[in-house]
Enzyme design. Structure first.
Site, mmCIF file in Angstrom:
data_model
loop_
_atom_site.group_PDB
_atom_site.id
_atom_site.type_symbol
_atom_site.label_atom_id
_atom_site.label_comp_id
_atom_site.label_asym_id
_atom_site.label_seq_id
_atom_site.Cartn_x
_atom_site.Cartn_y
_atom_site.Cartn_z
ATOM 1 N N CYS A 71 -77.820 13.695 -1.241
ATOM 2 C CA CYS A 71 -77.974 14.957 -0.522
ATOM 3 C C CYS A 71 -77.738 16.140 -1.465
ATOM 4 C CB CYS A 71 -76.984 15.005 0.646
ATOM 5 S SG CYS A 71 -77.121 16.540 1.586
ATOM 6 N N CYS A 105 -71.031 19.708 0.049
ATOM 7 C CA CYS A 105 -69.851 19.624 0.914
ATOM 8 C C CYS A 105 -68.738 18.874 0.165
ATOM 9 C CB CYS A 105 -70.201 18.888 2.205
ATOM 10 S SG CYS A 105 -71.659 19.573 3.019
ATOM 11 N N CYS A 117 -67.720 15.166 0.971
ATOM 12 C CA CYS A 117 -68.746 14.161 1.254
ATOM 13 C C CYS A 117 -69.137 13.326 0.036
ATOM 14 C CB CYS A 117 -69.982 14.848 1.831
ATOM 15 S SG CYS A 117 -71.240 13.662 2.302
ATOM 16 N N CYS A 121 -75.605 6.847 17.392
ATOM 17 C CA CYS A 121 -75.680 8.065 16.581
ATOM 18 C C CYS A 121 -76.256 7.718 15.215
ATOM 19 C CB CYS A 121 -74.287 8.658 16.390
ATOM 20 S SG CYS A 121 -73.420 8.913 17.943
ATOM 21 N N CYS A 146 -73.368 18.452 19.804
ATOM 22 C CA CYS A 146 -72.176 17.753 19.312
ATOM 23 C C CYS A 146 -71.735 18.519 18.071
ATOM 24 C CB CYS A 146 -72.547 16.311 18.961
ATOM 25 S SG CYS A 146 -71.246 15.416 18.094
ATOM 26 N N ARG A 149 -63.926 13.640 20.397
ATOM 27 C CA ARG A 149 -64.106 12.344 19.723
ATOM 28 C C ARG A 149 -63.225 12.196 18.488
ATOM 29 N NH1 ARG A 149 -69.575 12.156 18.831
ATOM 30 N NH2 ARG A 149 -69.595 11.624 21.015
HETATM 31 S S1 SF4 Z 1 -71.957 16.323 4.735
HETATM 32 FE FE1 SF4 Z 1 -72.830 15.149 3.015
HETATM 33 S S2 SF4 Z 1 -74.795 14.451 3.799
HETATM 34 FE FE2 SF4 Z 1 -74.136 16.109 5.143
HETATM 35 S S3 SF4 Z 1 -75.018 17.971 4.305
HETATM 36 FE FE3 SF4 Z 1 -72.979 17.781 3.370
HETATM 37 S S4 SF4 Z 1 -73.341 16.662 1.446
HETATM 38 FE FE4 SF4 Z 1 -75.152 16.375 2.726
#
Ligand code: SF4
Length: 345
Positions: A54, A58, A61, A98, A189, A267
């Protein structure tokens, strides 16, 4: 039924967080049993339909290209393989399936397969939820037309702390996607993560943002950070273990979410596998009424079906039967009406 307010002030929410723990828990448990069966928990299953690679950054992540976590990037799963996983989840008692894809946003060329997946899972009689990143208005409408029940898009933290965790998009863009989802008629959600090094005030801001949306999200996932090595926050927490969220503070966050968003499903999501049974029991007492089942979340480990069954047995709890209160009483429209003081039909 509790009056649903969307005019909470930050001071009021801070005041709830500051209550003596026993008082906070009592208030949350009271609101919970006025609006939900207190001994039933919704079971959801989560599947990563497109993992890793991705472009977003974040800090929590492991699927970000910026993370050195060893997660391998995959292509979007084949439609039939997704449907097979959904059938298994249904056999294990899941009500909702999900599906998450590690994208900044879906490309238009991905949409036909996504639409086919939504239709296929719905035909099995399961509720569908997707998390695919940011959506345009048109994409949200396409998903609504396919019959998608829920779209997950977390706000993650307070508006102030958000920019310390993610730099590749803005908090306002999150809210914009939530608006598109809401306007398309799909249930929302949206929740976040605690234990990212944020302050109590950030947790207040996080709950305040959700509790003052025009209509509350039907589902509010509250995650405890799973510190994955190779991610910015994972490495930070490995170096400073004291920064990890305290269990009592986590339960407080669940309780405040329950009181301020009385009709929503709250949740317990990531982080549950490292919580003691006693902490999970306190969360249920505080109004959490939905969990992910199975051994794995998108990439992080989860508690697993066997340990969940054992915990439910010990606590005398069962899987949720019937419809969620916000959907049973008309979802968004009802929530808006109640926010305006007009009782739902
Ligand atoms: S949480 Fe992870 S998968 Fe989702 S947008 Fe951020 S980096 Fe990408």
């Amino acid at each position: 039924m509790t009056n649903v307010r969307t005019d909470w002030t930050r001071e009021e929410i801070a005041g709830l967080f500051n209550l003596p723990f026993t008082e906070l828990l009592f208030q949350a448990a009271s609101v919970h049993r006025q609006n939900h069966p207190p001994d039933q928990v919704q079971l959801c299953t989560l599947l990563s339909i497109k993992t890793g690679g991705c472009p977003e950054d974040c800090g929590y992540c492991s699927q970000s290209v910026k993370a050195d976590s060893g997660v391998e990037a995959t292509k979007l799963m084949d439609v039939q393989a997704v449907l097979q996983s959904a059938a298994q989840a249904k056999d294990h008692g899941s009500q909702r399936f999900c599906m998450g894809a590690a994208w900044r946003n879906p490309k238009d060329r991905d949409m036909p397969a996504i639409v086919e997946i939504v239709k296929g899972v719905r035909e099995m009689g399961m509720e569908t939820c997707m998390t695919l990143g940011m959506l345009t208005e048109k994409q949200a409408d396409m998903l609504a037309e396919a019959g998608l029940d829920y779209y997950n898009h977390n706000i993650d933290s307070s508006p102030e702390y958000y920019e310390r965790v993610i730099s590749t998009r803005k908090f306002e863009e999150r809210i914009e996607t939530l608006d598109h989802v809401r306007n398309s008629g799909i249930n929302v959600c949206s929740g976040g993560i605690v234990g990212m090094g944020e302050t109590r005030d950030d947790r207040v801001g996080f709950v305040h943002t959700l509790a003052t949306l025009e209509a509350h999200p039907e589902s509010v996932p509250v995650n405890a950070l799973v510190p994955v090595k190779g991610t910015v926050l994972g490495d930070m927490l490995h170096d400073t273990p004291l920064a990890k969220i305290d269990d009592i503070e986590f339960v407080r966050t669940v309780a405040v979410a329950r009181i301020t968003m009385p009709m929503s499903m709250v949740r317990l999501s990531a982080g549950r596998e490292s919580m003691s049974d006693a902490t999970q029991a306190l969360c249920f007492m505080a109004g959490a009424n939905s969990i992910f089942t199975g051994d794995k979340l998108l990439t992080a480990p989860n508690a697993g079906d066997d340990s969940d069954a054992a915990l439910f047995e010990r606590l005398g709890m069962t899987a949720l039967q019937g419809e969620e209160p916000m959907r049973a009483c008309g979802g968004q429209a009802a929530s808006k009406q109640m926010a305006e003081g007009v009782p739902a039909e």
